[in-house]
Design a protein around this motif. Sequence first.
Motif, PDB file in Angstrom:
ATOM      1  N   VAL A  42     -11.951 -21.611   0.212  1.00  0.00           N
ATOM      2  CA  VAL A  42     -13.346 -21.912  -0.085  1.00  0.00           C
ATOM      3  C   VAL A  42     -13.510 -21.731  -1.585  1.00  0.00           C
ATOM      4  CG1 VAL A  42     -15.724 -21.122   0.232  1.00  0.00           C
ATOM      5  CG2 VAL A  42     -14.167 -21.174   2.197  1.00  0.00           C
TER       6      VAL A  42
ATOM      7  N   THR B  58     -16.402 -19.009  -3.200  1.00  0.00           N
ATOM      8  CA  THR B  58     -16.271 -17.565  -2.987  1.00  0.00           C
ATOM      9  C   THR B  58     -15.313 -17.028  -4.045  1.00  0.00           C
ATOM     10  OG1 THR B  58     -14.511 -18.019  -1.390  1.00  0.00           O
ATOM     11  CG2 THR B  58     -16.715 -17.602  -0.506  1.00  0.00           C
TER      12      THR B  58
ATOM     13  N   ASP C  18      -5.891 -17.484  -1.356  1.00  0.00           N
ATOM     14  CA  ASP C  18      -7.209 -18.100  -1.232  1.00  0.00           C
ATOM     15  C   ASP C  18      -7.768 -17.944   0.177  1.00  0.00           C
ATOM     16  OD1 ASP C  18      -9.360 -19.447  -2.184  1.00  0.00           O
ATOM     17  OD2 ASP C  18      -8.379 -21.397  -2.341  1.00  0.00           O
ATOM     18  N   ASP C  19      -9.095 -18.048   0.255  1.00  0.00           N
ATOM     19  CA  ASP C  19      -9.749 -18.172   1.562  1.00  0.00           C
ATOM     20  C   ASP C  19     -10.069 -19.643   1.843  1.00  0.00           C
ATOM     21  OD1 ASP C  19     -11.768 -18.572  -0.262  1.00  0.00           O
ATOM     22  OD2 ASP C  19     -13.215 -17.257   0.712  1.00  0.00           O
TER      23      ASP C  19
HETATM   24 CA    CA Z   1     -12.424 -18.504  -2.719  1.00  0.00          CA
END
Ligand code: CA
Length: 239
Positions: free
Chosen positions: A174, A177, A171-172
């Motif tokens: 966020v 996204t 994951d980032d």
């Molecule tokens: Ca994401």
Amino acid sequence: YQGSITIPVVINILEDANHPVTQAHINSQIDILNEDYNDLNPNAGGVPNEFNNDIANVDITFVLETVNRKASSKSSWGTNDAMKHSNQGGIDATDPAHKLNFWICEIGGGILGYAQFPGGELATDGVVIGSDFFGENARGGEYGHGRTATHEVGHWLNLRHIWGDGRCKQDDFVTDTPSSDQPNYGCPSYPTVHCRSNDMTMNYMDYVNDNCMYMFTNGQNDRMRTIFATGGPRESFVN
Ligand code: CA
Ligand code: ARG
Ligand code: ZN
């Protein structure tokens, strides 16, 4: 942290005669940052419908305060932060707890720029951009339109790459996204599918050409704003 944020900017230039950084480069770079962080990117109309409600006005204003110049013929500074120390031929940061310091120099190795995430050492806090990739009409071709600074300031504000630097499940951190397992380059056509969903290739935290990135999301905005809250690593910028 809610509300408008103003960030004073100090530009430290390690000047190389073959890679000049002009006042026009500097002014256009500040303008581009202000467009991108206030949802005023002229290409934003190209955001596909499915991502339209995700577009964020981050509401951060960058104000140019000082430009420091020091002649240097060093052609390959690398990424070990030497440009941030006067005793290593660089320029010391100015008041990094209250100002965003940029260093513009020849980094070498094909590197466009790099940034320090929040919470690191103050003396090295800020963003480094290669002299050919700073401002509008820089010498960097598709990377000569000022978006390396937008991307690196995103890291400085705690954003990860949109694909999370790993496989689909990486994951980032966020939620709005879409998941992806790789960066996109060039100017991808829509839809570009990875991990069974359409990539948000036009996000500033992907690796596309400067003119093909034109949005942050609301989730990224939340993540950036968290660092300015009381007790957060960039709290000093709003007090
Ligand atoms: Ca994401
Ligand atoms: N590769 C650099 C990084 O990971 C910057 C990429 C910026 N992209 C651009 N189109 N200017 O931080
Ligand atoms: Zn990056």
